[in-house]
Scaffold this active site. Structure first.
Site, PDB file in Angstrom:
ATOM      1  CD  GLU A   1      -2.374  -1.220   2.788  1.00 12.98           C
ATOM      2  OE1 GLU A   1      -2.815  -0.262   3.438  1.00 12.98           O
ATOM      3  OE2 GLU A   1      -2.245  -2.359   3.257  1.00 12.98           O
TER       4      GLU A   1
ATOM      5  CE  LYS B   1       5.062   5.186   6.973  1.00 12.60           C
ATOM      6  NZ  LYS B   1       4.979   6.540   7.510  1.00 12.60           N
TER       7      LYS B   1
ATOM      8  CG  ASP C   1       3.353  12.271   5.145  1.00 12.82           C
ATOM      9  OD1 ASP C   1       3.387  11.851   6.318  1.00 12.82           O
ATOM     10  OD2 ASP C   1       4.216  13.038   4.665  1.00 12.82           O
TER      11      ASP C   1
ATOM     12  CE1 TYR D   1      -2.903   1.822   9.248  1.00  9.28           C
ATOM     13  CE2 TYR D   1      -3.076   3.929   8.126  1.00  9.28           C
ATOM     14  CZ  TYR D   1      -2.792   3.186   9.254  1.00  9.28           C
ATOM     15  OH  TYR D   1      -2.407   3.824  10.395  1.00  9.28           O
TER      16      TYR D   1
ATOM     17  CE  LYS E   1       9.016   6.745   6.418  1.00  8.19           C
ATOM     18  NZ  LYS E   1       9.271   7.816   7.317  1.00  8.19           N
TER      19      LYS E   1
ATOM     20  CB  CYS F   1      10.733  46.131  12.406  1.00 10.95           C
ATOM     21  SG  CYS F   1      10.088  46.242  10.730  1.00 10.95           S
TER      22      CYS F   1
ATOM     23  CB  CYS G   1       9.812  50.654  11.034  1.00 10.43           C
ATOM     24  SG  CYS G   1       9.129  49.513  12.232  1.00 10.43           S
TER      25      CYS G   1
ATOM     26  CB  CYS H   1       6.910  44.905  12.746  1.00  7.81           C
ATOM     27  SG  CYS H   1       7.020  46.693  12.921  1.00  7.81           S
TER      28      CYS H   1
ATOM     29  CB  CYS I   1       6.049  49.237  10.011  1.00 11.06           C
ATOM     30  SG  CYS I   1       7.202  48.036   9.350  1.00 11.06           S
TER      31      CYS I   1
END
Ligand code: AMP
Ligand code: ZN
Length: 667
Positions: A111, A113, A115, A222, A309, A403, A406, A421, A427
């Site tokens: 099957e 896998k 995720d 599954y 994998k 920031c 600014c 910020c 800003c």
């Protein structure tokens, strides 16, 4: 037929149609008819609460709020899987199996896998009674109300199922739905989600199941667990479970030998990107249940199964510099600027570093040699550092405290990953970002004014906020770079015209965090004018459908700000719409609540824009593109063939102008 029978029959019918649609992907009635039946059932259940049933198809819309999820013990433990990364490892595994099982032939089920987030569903007499997350494998959290909103999870089984059993699987978000969801979030000034898996798993723990119902979740199964399962092999069980109504991907394959297993892996290693969901490998399981039992379990995982994998497509590059972007809402995003490198067919120069935690977790530093991957995400990401290549002089990254635009000290709220910020009024990228949002097509739609011009106007000191736009005179604009007489005139005219934009779009244009197009419409409808909205408390706001605490608090804090109140006062004076019109106030219903419609083609008795307005006045949503979430495609003459094809392939029902009028009860 008495009411009880009528309700029962409707439920059975709806379960069947739901199965045809979400599991088999082969609807036999139109969505229109389905919705009519669902509405009928909802009506009957409301009128006769004595017949409420926990497995009713009406449970899918959610609405249950769970403050604390109960932790319950898994009757049978949920194990992990051993991993393998090469064919050699798989062959070694086969040798171990043979040592344990002797000469008997061994067959395998392969099957993909999936995720996502693991889930265990318990069924009793055909009804879903419980859904538990995996937790630590011994005990998990009960998330039944949330799971019930997932359309592919059967609430009532069909056919010849065992009286009591559990079935296990994975809650996922298909890639298409994930993309859509993120587009919407970006539109609303929210951060996009990082990846489908984390989002799926976070969705299971949302307190409000109505919110879960909104997410494009799917459940792929599954494994069966129980005492008297009606088959001798895993593959047969999967086939049986499909007939009971479970969604078990057809890619699962019975393999007679390890060679067949290996060709399955090789096939999907190449073709996995064609799947509608993410997969990171293949799970190979000994097919015979008797053999499975003989093999048993190690402390952590079954001996009869192994995950293989896939190698993710990865590139190696050097991180030259970390820079920080400031968004319209003040959110800071760190960006990795890389030496250009080829990855999965495109040249990558930048990768997202997400946030400070991510940088710290991977200890990412400037000058590092890094591994870059492309997953389901839009932007590539850095997944690791080659420490062997790190220079002795390298120093850990110190995340910025102020920031970059600014200089204001950054803030980070509890539970949020992103730094912000807080200098919303001073800003520069936040100021210009807000103005750019204000003029954008879906907001005030100001012709003749583009993003660059906004920056220029701001730099020249002509505007500081969006209200200032309405003070601009042609003579002030003409001296600007590349500004011809005619364009200046268009610009001023475009701004003046925008006072005709209706209230709900003005509300969206204000750029209140978390108030996207849809929420703006809902708020405009609920409060009818800005003064009522400005006077609303968090608690008031949360009474409005689809408005949660986060939105409510954001609205309240926006209007609490003196500067914002001032700007709104100015806009009012310039004539911008801050209430629904008389006309809008009439003719409003909720007949289409919860529906999303797409309109295409030319209509006989009505203008397209009018049709769209009718949809919204009746509480429906108008969308421009067809997806699996579309309730109906309203088709006129000369509709584009690609729209029709897309609707047909997704099983979106296509209805006529007349059908639509029936839907809103105007014949
Ligand atoms: P891991 O978390 O890496 O140990 O992998 C084990 C997990 O893979 C299980 O807990 C399942 O949730 C998940 N999984 C995904 N697809 C399958 C599948 N087809 N068969 C078994 N487990 C799967
Ligand atoms: Zn700033």
């Amino acid at each position: 037929m008495n009411i009880e029978e009528q309700i029962k029959r409707l439920r059975e019918e709806l379960h069947e149609h739901n199965y045809n649609y979400y599991v088999l992907d082969a609807p036999v009635i139109s969505d229109f008819d389905f919705d009519m039946k669902l509405k009928e059932l909802q009506g009957l259940e409301e009128a006769h609460p004595e017949f409420i049933d926990a497995s009713s198809p009406t449970m899918r819309v959610g609405g249950t709020v769970t403050k604390n999820f109960n932790t319950l013990v898994h009757e049978q433990r949920m194990y992990s899987l051993d991993n393998s990364y090469s064919k050699e490892e798989l062959l070694e595994w086969e040798q171990r199996l043979k040592r344990n099982l002797g000469d008997a032939p061994i067959h395998f089920t392969c099957e993909l896998k999936y995720d996502g987030a693991s889930i265990s569903l318990s069924y009793e007499n055909g009804s879903l009674v419980r859904a538990l997350t995996r937790g630590d494998g011994f005990q998990g959290d009960e998330v039944t109300a949330n799971i019930k909103t997932i359309r592919s999870v059967p609430l009532q089984l069909r056919g010849d199922y065992p009286a009591v059993f559990d079935i296990r699987g994975e809650i996922i978000i298909p890639l298409e739905g994930f993309k859509k969801m993120n587009e919407e979030r970006i539109n609303n000034g929210e951060d996009p989600y990082m990846n489908p898996r984390n989002t799926a798993s976070g969705s299971l723990k949302l307190q409000d199941s109505a919110q879960v119902a909104e997410r494009p979740l799917d459940c792929l199964l599954y494994a069966l667990v129980g005492r008297d399962l009606p088959a001798e092999t895993h593959f047969e069980l999967l086939k049986k479970a499909r007939t009971w109504g479970f969604k078990i991907p057809m890619e699962a394959k019975l393999c007679q030998s390890m060679e067949e297993v290996i060709s399955f892996l090789e096939h999907w290693d190449v073709h996995r990107h064609e799947l509608p969901y993410e997969t990171d490998g293949v799970v190979v399981k000994v097919n015979n249940l008797q053999q499975q039992e003989e093999l048993g379990y190690t402390a952590k995982s079954p001996r009869w199964a192994i995950a293989y994998k896939f190698k993710t497509e990865q590139a190696i590059s050097v991180l030259e510099k970390i820079t920080y972007q400031v968004g319209r809402t003040g959110a800071i995003t760190p960006v990795a600027n890389l030496q250009p490198v080829l990855l999965a067919g495109t040249t990558v120069k930048r990768a997202s570093l997400h946030n400070a935690d991510q940088i710290k977790k991977l200890d990412i530093r400037e000058g590092d040699t890094v591994f870059v991957e492309k997953g389901g995400e839009i932007i590539p990401k850095i997944v690791g550092v080659d420490l062997a290549k790190r220079f002795a002089t390298s120093v850990p990254t110190v995340y910025i405290s102020h920031c970059p635009e600014c200089g204001t000290a950054l803030q980070r709220e509890d539970g949020e990953a992103q730094h912000f910020c807080p200098n919303t009024v001073g800003c520069p990228p936040q100021i210009t970002g807000r103005i750019q949002h204000f003029i954008s097509r879906k907001a005030m739609d100001i012709d003749g004014l583009g993003a660059e011009t906004v920056e220029l106007l701001f730099k020249e000191g002509l505007i500081e906020n969006y209200a200032d736009l309405y003070t601009l005179a042609k003579e002030q604009i003409i001296p600007l770079e590349r500004m011809a007489d005619k364009s200046a005139e268009n610009l001023v005219q475009g701004i003046a015209d925008s006072v005709r934009i209706p209230f709900e779009r003005v509300l969206f244009a204000l750029g209140i965090r978390f108030v996207g197009e849809t929420v703006a419409k809902i708020l405009a409808k609920a409060y009818k004018n800005i003064d009522a909205l400005m006077a609303a408390s968090s608690e008031d706001l949360m009474q409005v459908n689809e408005v949660g605490q986060r939105i409510a608090e954001s609205v309240v804090s926006f209007f609490r700000e003196e500067k914002n109140r001032q700007i709104i006062g100015q806009l009012k004076q310039f004539g911008v719409q801050f209430s629904l019109t008389e006309e809008q106030l009439q003719n409003q219903t909720e007949l289409l609540k919860g529906y999303t419609l797409v309109v295409s083609g030319v209509f006989e008795n009505i203008e397209r824009t009018e049709l769209k307005k009718l949809i919204e006045d009746n509480g429906g949503k108008v969308s421009s593109s067809i997806s699996s979430k579309t309730s109906y495609l309203v088709a006129g003459n000369n509709m584009g063939p690609s729209k029709r094809a897309k609707a047909e392939s997704l099983g979106v029902p296509i209805i006529s102008e007349a059908d639509f009028m029936k839907l809103i009860q105007k014949t």
